[in-house]
Design a protein around this motif. Structure first.
Motif, PDB file in Angstrom:
ATOM      1  N   SER A  84      86.090   8.238-107.405  1.00 42.96           N
ATOM      2  CA  SER A  84      85.686   6.793-107.058  1.00 42.96           C
ATOM      3  C   SER A  84      87.813   5.951-107.526  1.00 42.96           C
ATOM      4  O   SER A  84      87.779   5.897-106.536  1.00 42.96           O
ATOM      5  N   GLU A 112      76.435   7.051-103.976  1.00 42.93           N
ATOM      6  CA  GLU A 112      76.743   5.441-104.916  1.00 42.93           C
ATOM      7  C   GLU A 112      77.505   5.003-105.392  1.00 42.93           C
ATOM      8  O   GLU A 112      77.748   3.974-105.788  1.00 42.93           O
ATOM      9  N   GLU A 113      78.064   5.845-106.411  1.00 42.82           N
ATOM     10  CA  GLU A 113      79.505   5.654-107.243  1.00 42.82           C
ATOM     11  C   GLU A 113      80.286   4.855-106.031  1.00 42.82           C
ATOM     12  O   GLU A 113      81.544   4.167-106.622  1.00 42.82           O
ATOM     13  N   ARG A 115      80.847   3.999-103.749  1.00 43.60           N
ATOM     14  CA  ARG A 115      79.814   2.742-102.964  1.00 43.60           C
ATOM     15  C   ARG A 115      80.716   1.561-103.480  1.00 43.60           C
ATOM     16  O   ARG A 115      81.337   0.142-103.518  1.00 43.60           O
ATOM     17  N   ALA A 116      79.819   1.594-105.385  1.00 52.30           N
ATOM     18  CA  ALA A 116      79.612   0.316-105.722  1.00 52.30           C
ATOM     19  C   ALA A 116      81.085   0.467-106.840  1.00 52.30           C
ATOM     20  O   ALA A 116      81.233  -0.754-106.916  1.00 52.30           O
ATOM     21  N   ALA A 117      81.605   1.688-106.951  1.00 54.31           N
ATOM     22  CA  ALA A 117      83.423   1.625-107.330  1.00 54.31           C
ATOM     23  C   ALA A 117      83.949  -0.002-106.512  1.00 54.31           C
ATOM     24  O   ALA A 117      84.568  -0.952-106.641  1.00 54.31           O
ATOM     25  N   GLU A 119      83.271  -1.880-104.331  1.00 55.73           N
ATOM     26  CA  GLU A 119      82.616  -3.409-104.406  1.00 55.73           C
ATOM     27  C   GLU A 119      82.686  -4.172-105.586  1.00 55.73           C
ATOM     28  O   GLU A 119      83.393  -5.294-105.683  1.00 55.73           O
ATOM     29  N   ALA A 120      83.234  -3.480-106.740  1.00 49.74           N
ATOM     30  CA  ALA A 120      83.115  -4.132-107.717  1.00 49.74           C
ATOM     31  C   ALA A 120      84.959  -4.253-107.803  1.00 49.74           C
ATOM     32  O   ALA A 120      84.973  -5.149-107.940  1.00 49.74           O
ATOM     33  N   VAL A 125      82.093  -6.630 -99.167  1.00 48.98           N
ATOM     34  CA  VAL A 125      81.382  -5.427 -98.805  1.00 48.98           C
ATOM     35  C   VAL A 125      81.511  -5.988 -96.900  1.00 48.98           C
ATOM     36  O   VAL A 125      81.838  -6.922 -96.512  1.00 48.98           O
ATOM     37  N   VAL A 172      74.042   6.523 -99.244  1.00 50.93           N
ATOM     38  CA  VAL A 172      74.502   5.042 -98.914  1.00 50.93           C
ATOM     39  C   VAL A 172      74.623   4.654 -97.736  1.00 50.93           C
ATOM     40  O   VAL A 172      74.206   3.479 -97.727  1.00 50.93           O
ATOM     41  N   TYR A 175      71.272   2.974 -97.622  1.00 47.53           N
ATOM     42  CA  TYR A 175      71.254   1.425 -98.693  1.00 47.53           C
ATOM     43  C   TYR A 175      71.144   0.386 -97.652  1.00 47.53           C
ATOM     44  O   TYR A 175      70.860  -0.773 -97.796  1.00 47.53           O
ATOM     45  N   TYR A 176      72.705   0.924 -96.553  1.00 52.54           N
ATOM     46  CA  TYR A 176      73.160  -0.556 -95.885  1.00 52.54           C
ATOM     47  C   TYR A 176      72.417  -0.467 -95.215  1.00 52.54           C
ATOM     48  O   TYR A 176      71.718  -1.535 -94.340  1.00 52.54           O
TER      49      TYR A 176
END
Ligand code: UDP
Ligand code: MG
Length: 207
Positions: A84, A112-113, A115-117, A119-120, A125, A172, A175-176
């Motif tokens: 990521s 998932e990694e 997506r989270a990276a 966003e962080a 979003v 993913v 998730y959405y």
């Protein structure tokens, strides 16, 4: 002298820009060969977004002779997902350099990694996720028929990409979906018919 400092400063300014600007992002997801790139080009013409293909950015990074190039190249050849931090940085740089504030991010996040990276790091979003739904048989047929000189469009890598898509990317989308953010398109049709559905989504959401 000073070039490393300049580069670091430029990158920091870029990060501050992404985090402060009100960027609108639509994630464009779907399996390999589902038509993401083709449809994104048409969305750009009609709706004024900037198209950022994560795969294209990674291939450009290989061609630029970057120090990560060899690693990226071998991961693409194996159909694996590049870490990521590499992909997010490329996307962030492209967003800041574009001058636009509306983006189609194509082929990312793939797990998932990712997506989270994203966003962080960016604080962004997505407005929504455009999901191109297509059968594996149809996607395989398209990938084997297209000829873009890609090292990963061979049957062996295609099978690996399908597996990674099923195992890592579909979650993913799910998730959405649970957040009510997925706009699903039947992608197993001719290009113009698919685009009619896509237009319906963008007209509705942008209204
Ligand atoms: N890739 C990746 N991260 C991304 C996007 C692409 O690691 O965010 C790699 C991955 O190996 C993938 C390849 O680049 O199989 C090609 O991706 P692209 O989106 O260009 O192809 P598609 O699967 O949509 O045909
Ligand atoms: Mg593509």
């Amino acid at each position: 002298m000073g070039t490393a400092v300049d580069a670091a400063r430029k990158e920091l300014i870029g990060i501050l820009q992404t985090n402060n600007k009100k960027f609108i992002v639509v994630f464009v997801l779907g399996g390999p060969g589902s038509g993401k790139g083709t449809q994104c080009a048409k969305i750009v013409e009609h709706f004024g977004y900037t198209h950022l293909s994560a795969g294209d950015l990674l291939r450009a990074e290989i061609n630029s002779g970057s120090e990560n190039g060899t690693m990226i190249q071998s991961m693409i050849k194996e159909g694996k997902i590049v870490p990521s931090e590499v992909t997010v940085k490329l996307l962030q740089r492209a967003m800041n350099e574009s001058g636009n504030d509306k983006f189609l991010i194509d082929g990312f996040p793939r797990n998932e990694e990712n997506r989270a990276a994203f966003e962080a790091v960016t604080g962004i979003v997505p407005e929504f996720v455009l999901f191109f739904d297509c059968s594996e048989e149809e996607m395989e047929r398209r990938l084997l028929n297209r000829n873009q000189g890609r090292e990963d469009d061979n049957i062996e890598t295609i099978r690996k990409r399908f597996r990674v898509y099923m195992e890592s990317s579909l979650p993913v989308i799910e998730y959405y979906n649970l957040k009510g953010k997925v706009q699903k398109i039947n992608a197993a049709q001719p290009v113009e018919e698919v685009f009619e559905s896509v237009k319906g989504v963008f007209s509705k959401v942008a209204a």
